[in-house]
Design an enzyme around this catalytic site. Structure first.
Site, mmCIF file in Angstrom:
data_model
loop_
_atom_site.group_PDB
_atom_site.id
_atom_site.type_symbol
_atom_site.label_atom_id
_atom_site.label_comp_id
_atom_site.label_asym_id
_atom_site.label_seq_id
_atom_site.Cartn_x
_atom_site.Cartn_y
_atom_site.Cartn_z
ATOM 1 N N ASP A 14 0.810 -1.232 0.000
ATOM 2 C CA ASP A 14 0.000 0.000 0.000
ATOM 3 C C ASP A 14 0.839 1.275 0.000
ATOM 4 O OD1 ASP A 14 0.764 -0.900 2.597
ATOM 5 O OD2 ASP A 14 -0.677 0.443 3.546
ATOM 6 N N GLU B 291 -0.430 -2.093 5.130
ATOM 7 C CA GLU B 291 0.458 -2.014 6.299
ATOM 8 C C GLU B 291 0.230 -0.718 7.056
ATOM 9 O OE1 GLU B 291 3.213 -1.095 9.050
ATOM 10 O OE2 GLU B 291 3.242 0.090 7.215
#
Ligand SMILES: [Zn+2]
Ligand SMILES: [Zn+2]
Length: 396
Positions: free
Chosen positions: A83, A141
């Protein structure tokens, strides 16, 4: 040719592709839990290699297995997060983010492309190692509750279960070419504290008729720090920081309430619970004694990240053999959080740092800044090293 030389050669052969993949991901970043295009890209690359990825774990997670000889003998998990962050990129580079306001400013583009490179190397060498490599491409994350926690709930550590997990993270404070390790506690748990202290506002000239939430809140802030200094074992690193303290009165008006927000970080799960319990009790008790009401809310974040000592010692020794002792450094504790910590709480894990700094080229900005970038020379080192570590650990 020995396997380390084969890995080094393949890492070199694939470096341009790893860079191209990283640049594609950097140009097309996606926010946490929205990594749809990224997941599709990863799954397609794995299919192109001849692997059969499993998609849709934690919605946008992708998992694939590379089976070596004797595949059930041992399994190792290799994890990359995918991400990006809500940041406007300020770099003037050809691969600048085209998704305005979203940026790979934590290097997860490098982690994802690096693990794709690792997959390619290990797939080439699958007849030369024992066991199975589990590739874990994980979403989110950067955002609670963390993609790792959802992947674990959805079974990423089962069928087959990895004996250990490895993760690498770019490090803008570590020169490119160097790798950092730390045994034991490494990164902190991250919990958020939200308080509203309610009193009775009014004219500042008549405090006897009011319940002053500003004074109560001030006592609470000072007292909570005493929990860190008096109740914490000195050996337990901890941080308590409050970044928001809103008392919206004026010179002569005391407000009705004060809102406070902060973060509590530590490296001991028992102390984490105990500390939070004490903070709630103290904040509520002080407020009550002073005539007010305290609403105390905890939003749990990630646990602390512990690098399994023996595993980390072995991995560090193997990294030393691959990279040379002069390229291995010891890391300090870091009170930032990382959701790889969820794996580290349930399976032997090692999270290490891949140097990406290049001062001569001005690549020095920290993670989560709009000018963050990496020296892409790390994209030859990262896949090669991780392949080597996986092969060696599977042989243990
Ligand atoms: Zn980050
Ligand atoms: Zn990160």
């Amino acid at each position: 040719m020995s396997i380390d030389l084969k890995i080094k050669q393949l890492a070199k052969d694939y470096a341009a592709e790893v860079v191209a993949n990283r640049r594609y991901l950097h140009t097309n970043p996606e926010l946490s839990f929205q990594e749809y295009n990224t997941a599709k890209f990863v799954a397609q690359k794995l299919k192109d290699m001849g692997l059969t990825p499993q998609e849709g774990i934690a919605n946008t997670g992708v998992v694939a297995l590379i089976e070596g000889r004797n595949p059930s003998s041992k399994v190792i998990g290799l994890r990359a997060d995918m991400d990006a962050l809500p940041i406007f990129e300020k770099n003037d580079v050809p691969y600048k983010s085209q998704n305005e306001g979203v940026m790979h400013a934590c290097g997860h583009d490098a982690h994802t492309s690096s693990l794709l490179g690792t997959a390619k190397i290990l797939y080439q060498l699958k007849n030369e190692f024992e066991g199975t490599v589990k590739l874990v491409f994980q979403p989110a994350e950067e955002k609670a509750p963390g993609g790792a926690s959802i992947m674990i709930k959805e079974g990423v550590l089962e069928n087959p279960s990895p004996a250990s997990m490895l993760g690498q993270h770019v490090a803008p404070n570590v020169p490119v070419g160097k790798i950092g390790f730390r045994e034991g506690m490494y990164m902190a748990s991250t919990d958020e504290i939200y308080m509203t202290i309610k009193g009775k506002g009014g004219h500042g000239a008549m405090p006897d008729q009011l319940i002053d939430p500003v004074l109560i809140a001030s006592h609470v802030i000072v007292s909570l720090q005493q929990i860190i200094s008096r109740n914490r074992k000195p050996a337990n690193p901890s941080v308590l920081s409050f970044g928001r303290f809103i008392a919206d009165g004026v010179t002569n008006v005391i407000p009705n309430e004060v809102t406070i927000q902060g973060t509590f970080r530590c490296m001991d799960e028992e102390w984490r619970e105990d500390g939070l319990r004490r903070m709630k009790k103290m904040a509520e008790g002080i407020t009550e004694a002073m005539g007010g009401v305290c609403e105390f809310e905890i939003v749990k974040g990630y646990p602390f990240l512990k690098n399994h000592p023996e595993l980390t010692r072995r991995i560090k020794a193997e990294a030393t053999a691959y990279m040379g002792a002069e390229n291995i450094i010891d890391l300090d504790l870091w009170m930032a959080g990382e959701d790889f910590a969820f794996y580290s709480q349930v399976v032997d894990s090692c999270f290490y740092r891949l140097g990406t700094r290049n001062e001569a080229r001005g690549i020095v900005s920290g993670v989560h800044t709009p000018t963050f970038d990496i020296d892409e020379a790390a994209l030859e080192i990262g896949p090669g090293l991780m392949s080597w570590l996986a092969v060696r650990e599977l042989a243990m």
